[in-house]
Design a protein around this motif. Sequence first.
Motif, mmCIF file in Angstrom:
data_model
loop_
_atom_site.group_PDB
_atom_site.id
_atom_site.type_symbol
_atom_site.label_atom_id
_atom_site.label_comp_id
_atom_site.label_asym_id
_atom_site.label_seq_id
_atom_site.Cartn_x
_atom_site.Cartn_y
_atom_site.Cartn_z
ATOM 1 N N SER A 1 0.824 -1.198 0.000
ATOM 2 C CA SER A 1 0.000 0.000 0.000
ATOM 3 C C SER A 1 0.861 1.252 0.000
ATOM 4 O O SER A 1 1.842 1.340 0.720
ATOM 5 C CB SER A 1 -0.879 0.007 1.258
ATOM 6 N N GLU A 2 0.492 2.216 -0.818
ATOM 7 C CA GLU A 2 1.231 3.485 -0.916
ATOM 8 C C GLU A 2 1.177 4.235 0.411
ATOM 9 O O GLU A 2 2.128 4.863 0.817
ATOM 10 C CB GLU A 2 0.593 4.333 -2.025
ATOM 11 N N VAL A 3 0.045 4.137 1.108
ATOM 12 C CA VAL A 3 -0.132 4.908 2.341
ATOM 13 C C VAL A 3 0.846 4.454 3.404
ATOM 14 O O VAL A 3 1.519 5.240 4.033
ATOM 15 C CB VAL A 3 -1.582 4.760 2.873
ATOM 16 N N SER A 4 0.954 3.145 3.574
ATOM 17 C CA SER A 4 1.836 2.671 4.638
ATOM 18 C C SER A 4 3.286 2.981 4.316
ATOM 19 O O SER A 4 4.086 3.197 5.189
ATOM 20 C CB SER A 4 1.640 1.177 4.857
ATOM 21 N N THR A 5 3.637 3.014 3.021
ATOM 22 C CA THR A 5 5.017 3.328 2.659
ATOM 23 C C THR A 5 5.306 4.804 2.877
ATOM 24 O O THR A 5 6.377 5.183 3.297
ATOM 25 C CB THR A 5 5.259 2.980 1.185
ATOM 26 N N MET B 1 3.032 5.244 27.341
ATOM 27 C CA MET B 1 2.916 6.672 27.043
ATOM 28 C C MET B 1 3.523 6.985 25.682
ATOM 29 O O MET B 1 2.948 7.731 24.882
ATOM 30 C CB MET B 1 3.657 7.470 28.136
ATOM 31 N N MET B 2 4.690 6.400 25.401
ATOM 32 C CA MET B 2 5.359 6.661 24.120
ATOM 33 C C MET B 2 4.598 6.025 22.969
ATOM 34 O O MET B 2 4.514 6.595 21.882
ATOM 35 C CB MET B 2 6.802 6.138 24.140
ATOM 36 N N ILE B 3 4.021 4.837 23.205
ATOM 37 C CA ILE B 3 3.256 4.175 22.144
ATOM 38 C C ILE B 3 2.012 5.006 21.807
ATOM 39 O O ILE B 3 1.668 5.186 20.631
ATOM 40 C CB ILE B 3 2.859 2.740 22.561
ATOM 41 N N ILE B 4 1.362 5.527 22.841
ATOM 42 C CA ILE B 4 0.178 6.355 22.616
ATOM 43 C C ILE B 4 0.553 7.629 21.871
ATOM 44 O O ILE B 4 -0.143 8.056 20.941
ATOM 45 C CB ILE B 4 -0.528 6.686 23.953
ATOM 46 N N CYS B 5 1.682 8.237 22.246
ATOM 47 C CA CYS B 5 2.154 9.429 21.518
ATOM 48 C C CYS B 5 2.378 9.094 20.051
ATOM 49 O O CYS B 5 1.998 9.857 19.155
ATOM 50 C CB CYS B 5 3.471 9.943 22.109
ATOM 51 N N GLY B 6 3.003 7.939 19.797
ATOM 52 C CA GLY B 6 3.244 7.522 18.416
ATOM 53 C C GLY B 6 1.948 7.301 17.654
ATOM 54 O O GLY B 6 1.818 7.677 16.491
ATOM 55 N N ALA B 7 0.966 6.691 18.340
ATOM 56 C CA ALA B 7 -0.322 6.430 17.691
ATOM 57 C C ALA B 7 -1.050 7.733 17.368
ATOM 58 O O ALA B 7 -1.736 7.835 16.349
ATOM 59 C CB ALA B 7 -1.187 5.546 18.580
ATOM 60 N N VAL B 8 -0.907 8.711 18.232
ATOM 61 C CA VAL B 8 -1.548 10.015 17.995
ATOM 62 C C VAL B 8 -0.856 10.757 16.843
ATOM 63 O O VAL B 8 -1.500 11.353 15.986
ATOM 64 C CB VAL B 8 -1.526 10.869 19.282
ATOM 65 N N LEU B 9 0.475 10.690 16.820
ATOM 66 C CA LEU B 9 1.220 11.400 15.767
ATOM 67 C C LEU B 9 1.042 10.743 14.406
ATOM 68 O O LEU B 9 0.974 11.426 13.385
ATOM 69 C CB LEU B 9 2.716 11.426 16.108
ATOM 70 N N TYR B 10 0.999 9.409 14.405
ATOM 71 C CA TYR B 10 0.915 8.671 13.132
ATOM 72 C C TYR B 10 -0.246 7.684 13.213
ATOM 73 O O TYR B 10 -0.044 6.481 13.411
ATOM 74 C CB TYR B 10 2.224 7.922 12.853
ATOM 75 N N ASP C 1 -2.278 3.033 10.033
ATOM 76 C CA ASP C 1 -1.650 1.706 10.172
ATOM 77 C C ASP C 1 -1.138 1.392 11.570
ATOM 78 O O ASP C 1 -0.115 0.743 11.725
ATOM 79 C CB ASP C 1 -0.475 1.553 9.188
ATOM 80 N N ILE C 2 -1.826 1.859 12.616
ATOM 81 C CA ILE C 2 -1.318 1.584 13.968
ATOM 82 C C ILE C 2 -1.489 0.115 14.344
ATOM 83 O O ILE C 2 -0.834 -0.367 15.262
ATOM 84 C CB ILE C 2 -1.962 2.480 15.045
ATOM 85 N N PHE C 3 -2.377 -0.595 13.636
ATOM 86 C CA PHE C 3 -2.558 -2.014 13.939
ATOM 87 C C PHE C 3 -2.068 -2.909 12.809
ATOM 88 O O PHE C 3 -2.421 -4.079 12.758
ATOM 89 C CB PHE C 3 -4.035 -2.306 14.249
ATOM 90 N N SER C 4 -1.247 -2.388 11.934
ATOM 91 C CA SER C 4 -0.699 -3.214 10.864
ATOM 92 C C SER C 4 0.344 -4.161 11.453
ATOM 93 O O SER C 4 0.857 -3.942 12.558
ATOM 94 C CB SER C 4 -0.067 -2.351 9.779
ATOM 95 N N GLU C 5 0.657 -5.198 10.699
ATOM 96 C CA GLU C 5 1.602 -6.207 11.187
ATOM 97 C C GLU C 5 2.963 -5.573 11.475
ATOM 98 O O GLU C 5 3.626 -5.897 12.474
ATOM 99 C CB GLU C 5 1.747 -7.289 10.113
ATOM 100 N N GLN C 6 3.349 -4.655 10.613
ATOM 101 C CA GLN C 6 4.642 -3.992 10.788
ATOM 102 C C GLN C 6 4.663 -3.183 12.086
ATOM 103 O O GLN C 6 5.627 -3.238 12.847
ATOM 104 C CB GLN C 6 4.885 -3.061 9.597
ATOM 105 N N SER C 7 3.580 -2.437 12.315
ATOM 106 C CA SER C 7 3.510 -1.630 13.538
ATOM 107 C C SER C 7 3.528 -2.501 14.768
ATOM 108 O O SER C 7 4.176 -2.169 15.760
ATOM 109 C CB SER C 7 2.233 -0.793 13.544
ATOM 110 N N LEU C 8 2.859 -3.649 14.728
ATOM 111 C CA LEU C 8 2.843 -4.561 15.892
ATOM 112 C C LEU C 8 4.244 -5.075 16.190
ATOM 113 O O LEU C 8 4.645 -5.190 17.353
ATOM 114 C CB LEU C 8 1.883 -5.722 15.636
#
Lengths: 386, 368
Positions: free
Chosen positions: A173-177, A246-255, A258-265
């Motif tokens: 997917s172009e978006v995840s890249t 806290m850092m994971i939540i910050c990351g999820a808010v910023l980006y 795809d927060i639940f994509s296999e790569q993100s996991l």
Amino acid sequence: MKIYSLFFQVVRRSVFPAMIMFIAVTVFVSILVTNFSGQSAETDAFEISKLSLAVINRDSSEISEKYSDYLISCCKIKEIEDNEEAMNDALFYAQVNCIAIIPEGFGNAFGTDSQMKIQIKQRPESSASTMLSTMTDNYLSTAAMYLKGTGKIDYDAVLSDMNVSAESKLLTSEVSTANKAARLYFTNYLTYALMGALITCTGMSMSIFNNADLRRRTSCSAVKSNSYLLQILLGNITVCIGVYLMMIICGAVLYPEDIFSEQSLWWYLSSFVMAITCQCVAFFFASFVKSTAFSAVSNLVTLGCCFLGGVFVPQEFLSDTVRKTAIINPAFWYVSANEKIGTLSSFDLSNVTPVLADMGRLLLFALLFGSAAMVIYSKKAVADNV
Amino acid sequence: MLHVFIYRIKYTLNERTALFWLIFFPISLSIFFWLAFGKLSVSNDTKLDIIPVASVNESTDNIVLTAMKESELFEFKKADSEESAAEMLKANEVVAIADFSDKVKLTFSDKGLQQSIIKTFADVCLRTGTTIENIVVTNPEVLLSSAELFKGPQSFTESAPVSDVSNIVVFFYALLANCALMGATLGSDCVNQLQRGQSELSERLGAAPLSRIKMFFASISAALIFHCIATMITCLFMRYVLDIGFGSSFGAVVLVCCTGSFTGIMLGSFVSSLIKARETVKGAVLIAFIMLSSTLAGMMSIELKYMVEEKLPILAKINPSTLLTDALQSLYYYGISGKFYTNTLILFVVGVILTIGTALNIKLHEAE
């Protein structure tokens, strides 16, 4: 669990502001890099994209005018005066990535044996001239071929030929890249927040609990030493998980894409392993460093590990000496795991084995530092009992 | 005042924390930088690795395939089908799939340097082929007469000479700015020992016949001399041990470093006089500000520095670390120039404003 609740009171009163500093710097820098960087999605790409440059045309021939027009159509052009100081200022204050200077007589010499060259000025630490050189060589080579082959330059044909390109597509997917570079940068930068916050928190709180009088009073109390240590350990682990979340939540808010994509996991998993390792490193330093020195130690260890581990400087640019000594740097293996996760598009066991190997190395570091800390604490407990 | 000055010097020399932050920490970081950036400074010619590419539908008369094989930049792995090529791409065995059934079609799994090289190479091959076709259509005799036409792209550019400048000095200048701003810990310490309610020492000093303002200036003068010497030690270490260039005028470097020390110390004293909290909280706030300021000046990422200058120019103009870094950078690249004087002057003015602010705060608290 009195010791456990007391631990959090100590953290809240004495340590919380210092911890927040590391987290805030990480989040702030990530926001800046993501939102203000024009190349946030392609930080390592060699794409001929929208360069910011200036063109100084000292020639009045048709070829130089057409070349200037071509650059205007491809890049972001800034007008600057034709003098050394204005050019230096434009480069120094990053108003342009590079400057193309077309010398006088370029058009007359074009296609002859005394071909003149276009000068490219750039900031010494920039690589923008490579992109500009590629564009320039392609355009002028095409024009030179038309001149040699037909005796005149068909500028419309040159422009048409410049638009010829190989058909290409992305498998995923172009978006995840598009957002992957920013997410990878944030995940790597977590090293600074995790290591800095955890060493500071653990060190400063443990310095209070390591106070000799307090230790001796506790050993006289009804609280068994094993229970005491266990509650302290539990408190540290809770803080570690809290900082990680806290850092994971910050990351999820910023980006949020795809927060639940296999790569993100997989990135979450590697960050969790790194958080455990940082906690064990923090525990180790807390066992022997004095309280007044903790701010210094946390900054020195954090920045040293980050610089030599490839967090701020890409690992491929580290010298061979640093890469060899990086076997003792947990940040190096964390960044290595993240980079490998970033390149994968399929997460079969055979593909993720190198990633799991890097995580295994991190856990070995955790075991090593944790064991060393426990030995030091045990010796201190024995000394107290004597 | 002389008494206070002398004892301040003695106190600072015995203060291990101050010695660590002002001398040991910047020297250690400069060594880390030198190790981390070593490969960047050695050579700008990076040797490219061979790029693995999966090829599908190879044919001997495909000009792009022929050119790619002759370039020796690529290693081709023949795939029986598109599915097996896709498997190789997903498993990271290859960087791209090249289908040569009709000229060339590329498939990537990611964007990056190697992918861009493949795309650019293929584009150049196709463009050159198209141009030759167009020329031959109108002038068929060219095929017989002009072999030079088919040489491929030539070079029409040259880099303008920038002499022997290093591309990593900006990081060291940002570190030197960080070192100068670390003087804030000394300034904070001076004010903490004079502020009422901070410690028994401050109460004892309050009972002394000398006014707090005079004690403040005596302490700050001692701190300034000590910190200037500490910054110079770091500077000399970078210059003669790590071989980092500072341009031709070392006197100008001394001037800007001393101005930076002055501003750093006054920053610490101003923040300490303003915030009514414990010493540890003030220390944490100062360290946070200094690290953020240094980060924005390019200590961790040079791109961040230029990003701030482009998108947030006002922030760049008032950030003490950026002013100091720019002054040193302009000295290195362009020698003593208007930029150097401008940045040094703004840095000095910031320091003076902070001094006035601190003196007013101390006076206000004294009156209370």
